[in-house]
Write a protein that holds these residues in place. Structure first.
Motif, PDB file in Angstrom:
ATOM      1  N   SER A 134       0.857  -1.184   0.000  1.00 44.73           N
ATOM      2  CA  SER A 134       0.000   0.000   0.000  1.00 44.73           C
ATOM      3  C   SER A 134       0.888   1.226   0.000  1.00 44.73           C
ATOM      4  N   ASP A 135       0.744   2.066  -1.016  1.00 43.89           N
ATOM      5  CA  ASP A 135       1.528   3.303  -1.124  1.00 43.89           C
ATOM      6  C   ASP A 135       3.030   3.050  -1.014  1.00 43.89           C
ATOM      7  N   GLY A 136       3.497   1.972  -1.657  1.00 44.10           N
ATOM      8  CA  GLY A 136       4.927   1.708  -1.718  1.00 44.10           C
ATOM      9  C   GLY A 136       5.534   1.098  -0.472  1.00 44.10           C
ATOM     10  N   ARG A 137       4.716   0.636   0.474  1.00 46.57           N
ATOM     11  CA  ARG A 137       5.263   0.013   1.668  1.00 46.57           C
ATOM     12  C   ARG A 137       4.499  -1.281   1.948  1.00 46.57           C
ATOM     13  N   VAL A 138       5.133  -2.167   2.676  1.00 45.20           N
ATOM     14  CA  VAL A 138       4.494  -3.415   3.068  1.00 45.20           C
ATOM     15  C   VAL A 138       3.427  -3.102   4.099  1.00 45.20           C
ATOM     16  N   ALA A 139       2.218  -3.630   3.861  1.00 53.88           N
ATOM     17  CA  ALA A 139       1.079  -3.304   4.735  1.00 53.88           C
ATOM     18  C   ALA A 139       0.323  -4.552   5.155  1.00 53.88           C
ATOM     19  N   GLY A 140       1.011  -5.702   5.189  1.00 56.10           N
ATOM     20  CA  GLY A 140       0.393  -6.947   5.587  1.00 56.10           C
ATOM     21  C   GLY A 140       0.931  -8.094   4.762  1.00 56.10           C
TER      22      GLY A 140
END
Length: 422
Positions: A134-140
Motif C-alpha cells: 500500500s503506497d509503496g510500503r508493506v502493509a500486511g
C-alpha cells in the motif's frame, strides 16, 4: 483475534522472540508459520548470557531451567587429545547470569511460546505467499485463505526468506566448504559442563551436554562424506573420527550406538544489505546467519527482537511514518553489531575448521592472552561488542609481544553485572 497490529512470519526462535518482545508492548501480534509442528532439528540449543538477560525479563529463562536446561560454565577450544588451547571462562563476565544455557531447540520454542503475552496468537500450518503493498510500503501479508493487513510485518522465515525477496531485499550468502554431521548421544557418562570444540586434522568436533545425560556432537564432514554409506561404512567412519580425536573417547559407545540417527547440515554465512524496507523488518536468519561454531545465530536473533521492540516502543505509535523511522534506527543499530559478530564468528570458525597457519596461531595466541581473550568472550557472550584493534590482531597472532597480555581490559572494573555496556 481482531485485526493484528503486527504480523510475524515464522515461528522459530526469531519469530517467537519478536512476538514476545512486541506483544509485551501491548501490540496485537499474529505469528504465522507454514509448518504444522516445529521440525525436529539440531540447531539453536545454546543461549549466551546476553540472551539470558533478555529472556529472564520475559520469563523464559526460569521456564527453561525448570525444564532441566544445563548450565555451561566455559567455552573451550581443545586439542585433539582434549587438552585446552583456549578457555573462555564465563564466570569472569560482568553479567547477572555468567554462564551458557543448553536445551533442545524444541524446548526453547516451547518456553518462548508459554511466555507469550495474551495479545499474541500463533497459527501453524499457514503458508505466507507474499506481502501486501500500500503506497509503496508493506502493509500486511497474503495467505491462501485471505489477506491479513498489519501496521508492521516481521520476516522471520529463515535464510531463504520469501518475504525478504518479495520486499526487494537481498542477502549475500557464502557456503562453507564443509558440512556438520549432528548426533544426539544418549546415556553419556558425566562430562565437564562446557561447550567444547576440538581442533583435529579432520576438522571441527564440537560437543556440549543436553538434559537427561545426552550430548550433542557435531562432526565436520565433506559435503558427500556420509552420502550412501552403509552400516559397516558408518562404523569404520566413526572409528576414524574417534582415532583422530582422543578427547572424544568418553563418547565412543554412545556415538557407535547412535550412528544411524544423524542429520547432515549445510553450513553458510549470510548478511542482508539492509534489514528493513518500509513496513517490514528482518529478524534472525532472514537477515543474517553465521557458522554455528561460536553459538551466535539464535542469540543474535533474540537481540534483533529486543532491539526491534525498543525502537518501536520509543516511537510510541504504529503510524506508518513513525514505524518506518523506527525501522531505520533498528537497521542502523543492528547491522553494525551484526557485521562485527559475523566477522568474529567467521574467524572463530576458521581457527577450528581449517589447517591454516594464521588460524592456528591466532587460536593459540588468544589462549595465552588474558586481555584479548576477555574482549573476545565479551563479544561472543552477547553482552556488547568489544572491537579488536589492528595492533590487537598482531598481538593475537603473536607477531608483536603484548605488555598487557596478563591484565584484564580496563573497562572490566567499570562494568556493572546485569547492566552490560552496548
Amino acid at each position: 483475534m481482531s485485526a493484528p497490529d503486527v504480523v510475524v512470519c515464522g515461528a522459530g526462535v526469531a519469530g517467537l522472540a519478536a512476538a514476545c518482545a512486541l506483544g509485551r508492548l501491548g501490540q496485537r501480534v499474529l505469528v504465522l508459520d507454514k509448518q504444522p509442528v516445529p521440525a525436529p532439528v539440531a540447531k539453536g540449543e545454546v543461549l549466551q548470557p546476553g540472551s539470558l538477560a533478555i529472556l529472564h525479563d520475559w520469563g523464559v529463562t526460569g521456564r527453561l531451567e525448570a525444564a532441566g536446561a544445563v548450565r555451561l560454565s566455559r567455552l573451550v577450544a581443545r586439542a585433539a587429545d582434549g587438552s585446552p588451547r583456549m578457555v573462555l571462562d564465563y564466570a569472569r563476565l560482568p553479567a547477572a547470569q555468567p554462564w551458557l544455557l543448553a536445551h533442545d531447540y524444541q524446548s526453547i520454542l516451547a518456553a518462548l511460546t508459554d511466555a507469550l503475552p495474551e495479545g499474541v496468537e500463533v497459527r501453524r500450518g499457514v503458508p505466507v505467499r507474499g506481502p501486501l503493498w500500500s503506497d509503496g510500503r508493506v502493509a500486511g501479508v497474503r495467505c491462501d485463505d485471505g489477506d491479513i493487513p498489519a501496521k508492521l510485518v516481521v520476516a522471520a522465515d529463515g535464510v531463504s526468506s520469501r518475504l525478504r525477496t518479495a520486499a526487494g531485499l537481498s542477502a549475500h550468502r557464502q557456503d562453507y566448504p564443509h558440512r556438520l554431521a549432528a548426533f544426539e548421544l544418549h546415556d553419556v557418562a558425566e562430562l565437564e559442563p562446557d561447550f567444547s570444540a576440538y581442533v583435529t586434522e579432520g576438522g571441527l568436533r564440537l560437543r556440549y551436554p543436553l538434559p537427561g545425560r545426552r550430548v550433542r556432537l557435531y562432526v565436520q564432514v565433506a559435503p558427500d562424506e556420509l552420502r550412501g554409506i552403509g552400516p559397516d561404512g558408518l562404523r569404520a567412519w566413526a572409528d576414524r573420527v574417534l582415532d583422530g580425536c582422543a578427547g572424544l573417547a568418553p563418547l565412543a559407545p554412545s556415538l557407535r550406538a547412535g550412528l544411524e540417527h544423524r542429520q547432515v547440515l549445510p553450513v553458510s554465512r549470510s548478511s542482508a544489505r539492509t534489514l528493513v524496507a518500509p513496513g517490514i523488518a528482518l529478524v534472525g536468519e532472514s537477515g543474517h546467519s553465521v557458522h554455528p561454531m561460536a553459538a551466535q545465530g539464535m542469540n543474535s536473533a533474540i537481540a534483533d527482537a529486543h532491539e526491534l521492540a525498543a525502537v518501536v516502543r520509543q516511537g510510541g505509535t504504529l503510524a506508518a511514518a513513525v514505524v518506518d523511522h523506527a525501522l531505520r534506527r533498528y537497521d542502523d543499530a543492528r547491522r553494525r553489531n551484526l557485521a562485527h559478530i559475523g566477522r568474529t564468528s567467521h574467524n572463530a570458525a576458521r581457527m577450528i575448521t581449517t589447517r591454516s597457519w594464521a588460524g592456528r596461531r591466532a587460536l593459540a595466541g588468544t589462549g595465552r592472552n588474558d586481555r584479548i581473550r576477555h574482549e573476545v568472550m565479551h563479544t561472543m557472550s552477547g553482552l556488547g561488542v568489544r572491537r579488536l584493534t589492528p595492533l590487537d590482531r598482531l598481538h593475537q597472532i603473536e607477531l608483536l609481544p603484548d605488555p598487557r597480555a596478563a591484565r584484564l581490559p580496563a573497562w572490566v572494573d567499570r562494568a556493572v553485572p546485569g547492566d552490560p555496556a552496548r
